[in-house]
Design a protein around this motif. Structure first.
Motif, PDB file in Angstrom:
ATOM      1  N   ALA A 186       0.828  -1.211   0.000  1.00  0.00           N
ATOM      2  CA  ALA A 186       0.000   0.000   0.000  1.00  0.00           C
ATOM      3  C   ALA A 186       0.862   1.260   0.000  1.00  0.00           C
ATOM      4  O   ALA A 186       0.538   2.246  -0.682  1.00  0.00           O
ATOM      5  CB  ALA A 186      -0.937  -0.011   1.198  1.00  0.00           C
ATOM      6  N   PRO A 190       0.434   3.111  -4.546  1.00  0.00           N
ATOM      7  CA  PRO A 190      -0.839   3.767  -4.203  1.00  0.00           C
ATOM      8  C   PRO A 190      -1.906   3.630  -5.276  1.00  0.00           C
ATOM      9  O   PRO A 190      -3.064   3.986  -5.029  1.00  0.00           O
ATOM     10  CB  PRO A 190      -0.428   5.230  -4.005  1.00  0.00           C
ATOM     11  CG  PRO A 190       0.826   5.391  -4.809  1.00  0.00           C
ATOM     12  CD  PRO A 190       1.535   4.072  -4.709  1.00  0.00           C
ATOM     13  N   GLN A 191      -1.562   3.118  -6.466  1.00  0.00           N
ATOM     14  CA  GLN A 191      -2.569   2.908  -7.497  1.00  0.00           C
ATOM     15  C   GLN A 191      -3.492   1.728  -7.157  1.00  0.00           C
ATOM     16  O   GLN A 191      -4.537   1.556  -7.780  1.00  0.00           O
ATOM     17  CB  GLN A 191      -1.925   2.695  -8.868  1.00  0.00           C
ATOM     18  CG  GLN A 191      -1.013   1.484  -8.994  1.00  0.00           C
ATOM     19  CD  GLN A 191       0.445   1.812  -8.725  1.00  0.00           C
ATOM     20  OE1 GLN A 191       0.774   2.322  -7.658  1.00  0.00           O
ATOM     21  NE2 GLN A 191       1.316   1.516  -9.690  1.00  0.00           N
ATOM     22  N   ILE A 192      -3.118   0.928  -6.149  1.00  0.00           N
ATOM     23  CA  ILE A 192      -3.996  -0.155  -5.695  1.00  0.00           C
ATOM     24  C   ILE A 192      -5.214   0.457  -5.004  1.00  0.00           C
ATOM     25  O   ILE A 192      -5.096   1.390  -4.213  1.00  0.00           O
ATOM     26  CB  ILE A 192      -3.251  -1.077  -4.702  1.00  0.00           C
ATOM     27  CG1 ILE A 192      -2.005  -1.691  -5.346  1.00  0.00           C
ATOM     28  CG2 ILE A 192      -4.179  -2.185  -4.198  1.00  0.00           C
ATOM     29  CD1 ILE A 192      -1.084  -2.377  -4.343  1.00  0.00           C
ATOM     30  N   ASN A 193      -6.385  -0.069  -5.280  1.00  0.00           N
ATOM     31  CA  ASN A 193      -7.598   0.373  -4.589  1.00  0.00           C
ATOM     32  C   ASN A 193      -7.906  -0.457  -3.348  1.00  0.00           C
ATOM     33  O   ASN A 193      -8.311   0.081  -2.318  1.00  0.00           O
ATOM     34  CB  ASN A 193      -8.804   0.308  -5.530  1.00  0.00           C
ATOM     35  CG  ASN A 193      -8.671   1.261  -6.703  1.00  0.00           C
ATOM     36  OD1 ASN A 193      -8.355   0.838  -7.818  1.00  0.00           O
ATOM     37  ND2 ASN A 193      -8.878   2.550  -6.478  1.00  0.00           N
ATOM     38  N   GLN A 209      -6.927   1.534   6.284  1.00  0.00           N
ATOM     39  CA  GLN A 209      -6.524   2.323   5.128  1.00  0.00           C
ATOM     40  C   GLN A 209      -5.083   2.789   5.301  1.00  0.00           C
ATOM     41  O   GLN A 209      -4.726   3.378   6.318  1.00  0.00           O
ATOM     42  CB  GLN A 209      -7.443   3.529   4.916  1.00  0.00           C
ATOM     43  CG  GLN A 209      -7.359   4.123   3.523  1.00  0.00           C
ATOM     44  CD  GLN A 209      -8.445   5.147   3.262  1.00  0.00           C
ATOM     45  OE1 GLN A 209      -8.926   5.795   4.177  1.00  0.00           O
ATOM     46  NE2 GLN A 209      -8.850   5.310   2.008  1.00  0.00           N
ATOM     47  N   VAL A 213      -5.007   3.223   0.334  1.00  0.00           N
ATOM     48  CA  VAL A 213      -5.334   1.862  -0.104  1.00  0.00           C
ATOM     49  C   VAL A 213      -6.055   1.143   1.029  1.00  0.00           C
ATOM     50  O   VAL A 213      -5.596   1.147   2.179  1.00  0.00           O
ATOM     51  CB  VAL A 213      -4.057   1.082  -0.490  1.00  0.00           C
ATOM     52  CG1 VAL A 213      -4.410  -0.337  -0.923  1.00  0.00           C
ATOM     53  CG2 VAL A 213      -3.285   1.815  -1.579  1.00  0.00           C
ATOM     54  N   TRP A 214      -7.169   0.505   0.727  1.00  0.00           N
ATOM     55  CA  TRP A 214      -7.902  -0.243   1.738  1.00  0.00           C
ATOM     56  C   TRP A 214      -7.356  -1.672   1.850  1.00  0.00           C
ATOM     57  O   TRP A 214      -7.180  -2.368   0.848  1.00  0.00           O
ATOM     58  CB  TRP A 214      -9.387  -0.287   1.412  1.00  0.00           C
ATOM     59  CG  TRP A 214     -10.117   0.937   1.869  1.00  0.00           C
ATOM     60  CD1 TRP A 214     -10.522   1.996   1.115  1.00  0.00           C
ATOM     61  CD2 TRP A 214     -10.507   1.230   3.216  1.00  0.00           C
ATOM     62  NE1 TRP A 214     -11.145   2.938   1.895  1.00  0.00           N
ATOM     63  CE2 TRP A 214     -11.146   2.493   3.191  1.00  0.00           C
ATOM     64  CE3 TRP A 214     -10.388   0.566   4.445  1.00  0.00           C
ATOM     65  CZ2 TRP A 214     -11.664   3.090   4.346  1.00  0.00           C
ATOM     66  CZ3 TRP A 214     -10.894   1.154   5.580  1.00  0.00           C
ATOM     67  CH2 TRP A 214     -11.519   2.403   5.527  1.00  0.00           C
TER      68      TRP A 214
END
Length: 456
Positions: A186, A190-193, A209, A213-214
């Motif tokens: 994460a 940071p492009q991971i959702n 979070q 990123v969750w």
């Protein structure tokens, strides 16, 4: 606007006692008409060879049950990838009705295994492109001797993400790498959702979070099921992610559940009891020490060493007189652990014995919290070929005082390399993990040779 409901599990570990409730919950949730679409994922360690049915069917019973859960995709954990032989893993997903997503495991020649894909693109009913990437815990010391090539996480992500760039609206990772490594991903990507994780058995009731990123994880053993609400705008951008979990204990039980659960155990028992291993003499009748001593001989024979060590807590039951079946062995030694041949300089072997003796009374009753699949307590350590004089602090190897400059080989278990009690093994031991047999298989093969059935 688009709404998604994501259901997820992790670290079920063949805890079939929860499966009837989980199955009903997922079926009902998957019929939810209040959202645009429902997706269902698993983050690995869905099987555990400590359960008789999983052991007897080499995980195929788990695959059948997972098919009934209607997963959209899964990744694997170490219990699938390491606790099974290479050959078993190659056939494990033959009947699977879901894709296996796994980006960081390869065959020895670095080709992609036929049973998985490194990523997958899902298109929702409203046209949102969801990219799925799967990752499992990178344990090269265990994967390599099992004839796999496991890739490090950063190396994998740096190869996969550029290839996916521009092809997705939402990026979801299915990981079996533990919460700390999920946090690492994460922070660096940071492009991971959303990361749907497992391995470390953390319960994140409302997610966590990190860097936008969750992260989600449902603990262990099917005690909870994940339930995530996702909202997207008309441009397919994520507007909201709301993770929560549902307690299995609060799900309604039905009268038939107990019979179904017992049936899983009974079916595994019936299969394993048909496979007779050895005909043991009277000295093994309810004698735990006899079981430990012959097991020390077994792992030493398997590793090609004179020396060996085992802890008594591994033996959940003694052996017995007469016919010993695979079910008997499974109940005594359910743990999916492997023998390790460790080479140590004499001075380091002396230090290892000192570590054991220093901790002996502490470990005798130490509860293996978080490691209970390797027994309930650690117990006493037993040696083969090693004696210790507590007064002089001299260690004797095969009757001779240890030579500080000589190399010695000792048969140990992967458990002892990984736990923090004996740092010498992990720090200076030249450790060769021996695959594919489990501890109980190693012992069973040795007993079959020493005490064959119908011997004269």
């Amino acid at each position: 606007m688009e709404t998604l409901r994501i259901l997820h599990t992790n670290d079920l570990h063949s805890h079939f006692e929860h499966f009837p409730k989980i199955g009903r919950y997922l079926k009902q949730a998957q019929a939810d008409k209040s959202v645009d679409q429902i997706l269902t994922f698993d983050a690995g360690d869905f099987m555990d060879r400590s359960h008789p049915l999983t052991d007897a069917t080499f995980g195929q019973a788990n695959i059948d049950l997972m098919n009934s859960f209607h997963y959209d995709a899964i990744t694997i954990g170490n219990n699938e990838g390491i606790s099974n032989s290479h050959e078993v893993v190659e056939r494990l997903f033959d009947r699977a009705k879901f894709p296996v997503i796994l980006a960081n495991l390869r065959e020895e020649d670095e080709s992609m295994p036929h049973w998985c894909v490194q990523d997958k693109l899902l298109i929702t009913k409203k046209g949102t492109r969801i990219a799925l990437v799967g990752l499992t815990a990178a344990y090269p010391l265990s994967y390599k001797p099992n004839h796999w090539h496991v890739k490090m996480l950063k190396e994998t992500m740096d190869q996969v993400l550029p290839r996916l760039a521009g092809k997705y609206d939402v990026l979801i990772l299915l990981t079996h790498i533990g919460l700390n490594m999920d946090r690492f991903l994460a922070r660096h990507y940071p492009q991971i959702n959303l990361i749907i994780g497992g391995h470390s058995h953390n319960l994140l009731k409302h997610g966590e979070q990190v860097n936008g990123v969750w992260l989600t994880q449902t603990g262990k053993w099917g005690n909870y099921v994940g339930n995530i609400h996702v909202e997207l705008d008309d441009h397919h951008h994520v507007q909201k992610i709301v993770p929560c979990v549902e307690s299995t204990s609060l799900m309604k039980a039905e009268k038939a559940d107990e019979k179904v659960i017992q049936g899983y155990e009974q079916r595994g028992q019936e299969i394993l009891e048909k496979e007779k291993v050895a005909d043991l003499p009277a000295k093994f009748a309810d004698n735990r020490q006899a079981a430990i001593q012959v097991s020390l001989d077994a792992i030493a024979n398997f590793a090609g060493t004179d020396l060996a060590m085992l802890s008594s807590g591994l033996f959940l039951a003694p052996f017995k007189k007469g016919i010993l079946t695979k079910y008997d062995l499974q109940k005594c030694l359910p743990h999916s652990m492997h023998v390790v041949r460790s080479t140590l300089r004499g001075s380091d072997l002396w230090r290892l014995v000192m570590e054991i003796e220093k901790n002996r009374h502490y470990l005798e009753h130490f509860h293996l919290q978080g490691m209970s699949f390797r027994g309930k307590i650690f117990g006493q350590m037993y040696y083969r070929g090693i004696k210790f004089d507590p007064v002089s602090r001299i260690v004797y190897v095969n009757g001779q005082e240890i030579d500080p400059q000589t190399d010695y080989q000792i048969a140990v278990l992967d458990h002892y390399v990984l736990v923090p009690f004996f740092p010498t093994l992990a720090i200076v031991g030249d450790n060769k993990f021996l695959f594919p047999q489990f501890l109980r298989e190693v012992i069973g093969n040795y007993l079959a040779q020493e005490y064959p059935i119908n011997r004269k």
